[in-house]
Design a protein around this motif. Structure first.
Motif, PDB file in Angstrom:
ATOM      1  N   THR A  26      41.566  37.813  38.004  1.00  0.00           N
ATOM      2  CA  THR A  26      42.523  39.611  38.229  1.00  0.00           C
ATOM      3  C   THR A  26      43.182  38.655  38.992  1.00  0.00           C
ATOM      4  O   THR A  26      43.499  37.969  39.292  1.00  0.00           O
ATOM      5  N   PRO A  27      44.426  40.312  38.927  1.00  0.00           N
ATOM      6  CA  PRO A  27      45.507  39.419  40.356  1.00  0.00           C
ATOM      7  C   PRO A  27      45.089  39.127  41.213  1.00  0.00           C
ATOM      8  O   PRO A  27      46.009  38.035  41.787  1.00  0.00           O
ATOM      9  N   MET A  28      44.498  39.647  41.431  1.00  0.00           N
ATOM     10  CA  MET A  28      44.222  39.394  43.088  1.00  0.00           C
ATOM     11  C   MET A  28      43.440  37.812  43.163  1.00  0.00           C
ATOM     12  O   MET A  28      43.698  37.590  44.394  1.00  0.00           O
ATOM     13  N   SER A  29      42.374  38.334  42.523  1.00  0.00           N
ATOM     14  CA  SER A  29      41.579  36.488  42.705  1.00  0.00           C
ATOM     15  C   SER A  29      42.034  35.344  42.303  1.00  0.00           C
ATOM     16  O   SER A  29      42.425  34.058  43.168  1.00  0.00           O
ATOM     17  N   VAL A  30      43.008  35.792  41.735  1.00  0.00           N
ATOM     18  CA  VAL A  30      44.460  34.654  40.960  1.00  0.00           C
ATOM     19  C   VAL A  30      45.250  34.420  42.543  1.00  0.00           C
ATOM     20  O   VAL A  30      45.413  33.031  42.670  1.00  0.00           O
ATOM     21  N   MET A  31      45.528  35.525  43.213  1.00  0.00           N
ATOM     22  CA  MET A  31      46.822  35.094  43.958  1.00  0.00           C
ATOM     23  C   MET A  31      45.895  34.874  45.279  1.00  0.00           C
ATOM     24  O   MET A  31      45.812  32.980  45.653  1.00  0.00           O
TER      25      MET A  31
END
Length: 334
Positions: free
Chosen positions: A240-245
């Motif tokens: 997800t965008p958050m986990s990637v960040m």
């Protein structure tokens, strides 16, 4: 079936990686600190790594409401990035809400919550000194309690006399340290799954996190993260965008290895401001029911253990907290 039950599969896939990675890397930082205990300054390992993180960070920030202002506040420890959403006319005089993030999560983690609160009163979300984000560190922190200093200096630099302080996970521990050292600045303290301040992490968390330090197959590391967060390996691998960040921050940022401590009964009882504590009932990393029992025995409250939630509590209970917390802040504005 409850609304939260209907939302839970999506929320678990989208949010659990945040909690798993954040707390796993907190334990890794502690292990690294034992090997290399000298105070250090958090920094990016390479320009390329920072660029990859910045792209992921911006992708998540793009999902938040547009901030009214962006501040870079100078402190003796470095520059603190603060995003401000100004209250609508008529609410400017109410104490603002200051949000402190979990490790590796930064201000972007509050997106689901800010959507509920924007306009009601001024909101300020900070990136932490010594962690991945847009804040920059120039001077080492010698102990975890020094976290209180950069928060206090940032608040003073913003000319904020009193604030409602809110922290999640590692940010809950930072908020607690600040409230303990600077009680006059804090109108109320809200702790959402605060790690270690009420109870230490379970021994199993350290065991499974040790896999992240060893030269073992990625499948073993995924299993360790799944066990820490109480999720499946498949959910850990969901991107997800958050986990990637968070993953980019963990890979490319050399963070300061400072771990929160558990406060004594006397320290908790010395806090004069209202203290609200919200805990998860499933795979809690703040202590769950045992932490709630201690908090109630200390006279803290309200203390809530939220059903069908995990360490990703702020996001999983965003709708409920979206209504409850503004009422709590208004009750303690005076």
């Amino acid at each position: 079936m409850s609304d939260r039950k209907k939302r839970r599969p999506r929320l678990r896939r989208a949010l659990q990686v945040l909690a798993v990675l954040a707390v796993a890397w907190l334990v890794v930082d502690k292990a690294v600190a034992i090997v290399a205990p000298e105070p250090s300054v958090g920094h990016w390992r390479s320009a390329e790594g920072y660029a990859a993180y910045r792209q992921a960070y911006d992708d998540v920030m793009a999902t938040l409401p547009e901030p009214t202002r962006v501040h870079d506040v100078a402190t003796e420890y470095g520059s603190v990035r603060v995003y401000e959403w100004t209250a609508d006319t008529g609410e400017e005089d109410a104490p603002p809400v200051v949000l402190l993030p979990g490790i590796r999560s930064g201000a972007p983690m509050w997106g689901d919550n800010i959507h509920h609160w924007v306009g009601q009163r001024t909101l300020l979300a900070m990136d932490a000194i010594g962690d991945a984000g847009m804040s920059t560190q120039s001077t080492p922190l010698s102990s975890f309690d020094d976290q209180a200093d950069w928060v206090e200096q940032a608040l003073a630099g913003l000319d904020l006399e009193r604030v409602h302080l809110v922290g999640h996970s590692f940010g809950g521990a930072v908020a607690t340290a600040h409230a303990l050292e600077h009680p006059g600045r804090v109108a109320s303290l809200t702790l959402l799954e605060p790690v270690m301040v009420l109870r230490g992490l379970p021994a199993s968390t350290y065991l499974w996190s040790s896999l992240l330090l060893l030269p073992v197959p990625q499948s073993w590391k995924d299993r360790g993260m799944a066990e820490i967060g109480g999720v499946s390996v498949e959910e850990v691998r969901e991107r997800t965008p958050m986990s990637v960040m968070i993953d980019e921050g963990s890979r490319h940022y050399d963070a300061v290895s400072l771990v929160p401590r558990t406060l004594s009964d006397e320290e908790w009882r010395s806090m004069a401001m209202p203290v609200r504590i919200d805990l998860a009932d499933d795979a809690s990393l703040a202590g769950g029911e045992e932490a709630s029992e201690r908090a109630r025995e200390l006279g803290l409250g309200p203390v809530t253990v939220w059903p069908e939630t995990t360490h990703s509590l702020p996001m999983q209970a965003a709708d409920e907290l979206g209504a409850e917390l503004p009422a709590y802040w208004a009750e303690h504005d005076g």
